[in-house]
Design an enzyme around this catalytic site. Structure first.
Site, mmCIF file in Angstrom:
data_model
loop_
_atom_site.group_PDB
_atom_site.id
_atom_site.type_symbol
_atom_site.label_atom_id
_atom_site.label_comp_id
_atom_site.label_asym_id
_atom_site.label_seq_id
_atom_site.Cartn_x
_atom_site.Cartn_y
_atom_site.Cartn_z
ATOM 1 N N SER A 67 0.792 -1.225 0.000
ATOM 2 C CA SER A 67 0.000 0.000 0.000
ATOM 3 C C SER A 67 0.823 1.272 0.000
ATOM 4 O O SER A 67 0.349 2.321 -0.457
ATOM 5 C CB SER A 67 -0.944 0.009 1.209
ATOM 6 O OG SER A 67 -0.214 -0.066 2.424
ATOM 7 N N HIS A 113 -5.111 -3.655 -2.741
ATOM 8 C CA HIS A 113 -4.747 -2.654 -3.744
ATOM 9 C C HIS A 113 -4.512 -3.265 -5.121
ATOM 10 O O HIS A 113 -4.032 -2.569 -6.028
ATOM 11 C CB HIS A 113 -3.506 -1.886 -3.285
ATOM 12 C CG HIS A 113 -3.743 -1.066 -2.053
ATOM 13 N ND1 HIS A 113 -4.253 0.212 -2.093
ATOM 14 C CD2 HIS A 113 -3.575 -1.358 -0.738
ATOM 15 C CE1 HIS A 113 -4.378 0.677 -0.864
ATOM 16 N NE2 HIS A 113 -3.969 -0.253 -0.023
ATOM 17 N N LYS A 116 -11.680 0.281 -2.290
ATOM 18 C CA LYS A 116 -10.620 0.911 -3.084
ATOM 19 C C LYS A 116 -11.038 0.924 -4.547
ATOM 20 O O LYS A 116 -11.867 1.742 -4.929
ATOM 21 C CB LYS A 116 -9.298 0.217 -2.802
ATOM 22 C CG LYS A 116 -8.892 0.394 -1.329
ATOM 23 C CD LYS A 116 -7.649 -0.310 -0.955
ATOM 24 C CE LYS A 116 -7.243 0.005 0.483
ATOM 25 N NZ LYS A 116 -8.236 -0.458 1.502
#
Length: 406
Positions: free
Chosen positions: A187, A215, A247
């Site tokens: 991240s 991610h 996300k």
């Protein structure tokens, strides 16, 4: 009257953070319009900023189909989850989302939880105990580390992306179950874990490999199936994966995806699943719409990849010290905390919102700007950022920048 010891300690620790330039302050977003947001300032006013610090990688958080699914489901089901899944909170919207994500990732089963943090706690706590070991990359997300501490197992951390060191850690571990855990995309660095090497290590040592795809999902791999798929691995090699919804999928919540027996065990025993209210069904409906959109909108990944290439090529021409990352996370090393804060403040002065990341989120001496790119950014947005970075870098070097935001 003397203050309680805990109150005095908290005050002293805050003063220490202020002295170290590590105080963290919340910023209030008043409105969003695409990649621009109106942000309240300390004086009570506000200004519009171009957002380069969010994680909405595919630009789905405000997409009409996602927001529409949320509104429609809320009108039918209400605003809350009512109860835990094992009491009376499990709804058809939750089932549909779990099935859709399992199908997308070509895995046997999926379990919906309230957040990625809770999901990582659930996995490690439910699978490991005091006689077991959890071997982790040193740059893993804090939730994986906290999960091992909650489980009471032995925690071993290997140097970043070093699969041989992971092998040594597993070989030296005591008898008992072993979980090898890693972020898929890290991240704060934006690089991808050596997943094929880790899968070989796990197989050789009879460890279970668990990959946090927070991610990577929606961004990497065929139809956005994540870093595991991009590495050519399946659920046989990686029995458990974490998929976050907040996300690239622009919603909220998380799923643990993989082996049916392991997923069922989590549903029956994981404390962060059993003892919390279910995600509101409307949020599950919104996430399902985002999953469907992410699977079929290949152009979003293509546009995101183009923005990443544009930024990296421009940064290379400018001589900006980026870390090696081909993902939407583009870290620009600043050295000191003061430099990172000064550069972030100077960029904000130019209408750009970029996060200054400092220890303990990153190792000492590696403060940085964490620049994130989105399919929602236009080429002109990236050019504006590059132009500003060139000016700000020189201004910081000369000591001529606006007062830094803490």
């Amino acid at each position: 009257m003397p203050r309680p010891l805990l109150t005095a300690r908290v005050a002293a620790l805050r003063e220490q953070r202020i002295a170290q330039q590590r105080l963290r302050l919340r910023r209030t977003v008043l409105r969003r319009d695409g990649m621009r947001c109106e942000v309240q300032d300390a004086g009570g006013g506000s200004r519009w900023l171009l957002d380069f610090c969010g994680n909405d990688y595919l630009g789905l958080a405000r997409h009409y189909s996602v927001a529409g699914a949320l509104q429609d489901a809320a009108a039918r089901t209400g605003a809350g989850g009512v109860a835990s899944h094992l009491v009376c909170g499990h709804r058809t919207e939750h089932v549909a989302l779990e099935r859709a994500v399992a199908d997308w990732l070509q895995a046997p089963a999926a379990l919906l939880l309230g957040s990625g943090y809770a999901a990582n706690l659930a996995v490690v706590q439910a699978l490991l105990g005091k006689d077991d070991v959890c071997v982790q990359d040193r740059l893993n997300h804090a939730s994986l580390i906290d999960g091992a501490r909650l489980a009471g197992c032995a925690l071993r951390r290997y140097p970043h992306a070093d699969a041989e060191a992971a092998l040594r850690q597993l070989r030296a571990a005591p008898e008992g179950a072993a979980l090898l855990a890693s972020d898929g995309v890290f991240s704060m660095d934006g690089d991808v874990a050596p997943l094929r090497a880790l899968a070989l290590v796990a197989r050789a040592q009879r460890a279970t490999l668990y990959i946090d795809e927070a991610h990577a999902i929606g961004v990497l791999g065929e139809t956005g199936r994540g870093s595991v798929a991009a590495a050519g691995l399946d659920h046989g090699a990686v029995p458990l994966r974490l998929v976050t919804l907040g996300k690239a999928l622009g919603s909220y919540g998380a799923l643990v995806v993989g082996d049916a027996d392991l997923v069922r065990h989590l549903a029956e025993t994981a404390r962060p699943y059993i003892y919390t209210t279910a995600l509101p069904p409307a949020l599950a409906a919104a996430a399902l719409a985002a999953v469907q959109r992410a699977r079929r909108d290949e152009w979003r990944r293509e546009q995101l990849a183009a923005r990443v290439r544009q930024f990296r090529e421009g940064a290379r021409r400018l001589g900006l010290p980026l870390l090696d990352s081909d993902t939407p996370i583009q870290p620009l090393l600043c050295g000191s905390d003061a430099n990172a804060l000064a550069m972030a403040a100077a960029l904000e002065h130019k209408g750009l919102w970029v996060a200054a990341i400092r220890p303990p989120t990153v190792p000492e001496g590696s403060a940085r700007l964490r620049i994130t790119l989105s399919a929602g950014h236009a080429p002109r947005d990236v050019e504006q950022l590059l132009d500003a970075l060139a000016v700000v870098r020189d201004a910081v070097a000369a000591g001529a920048t606006p007062a830094a935001h803490a």
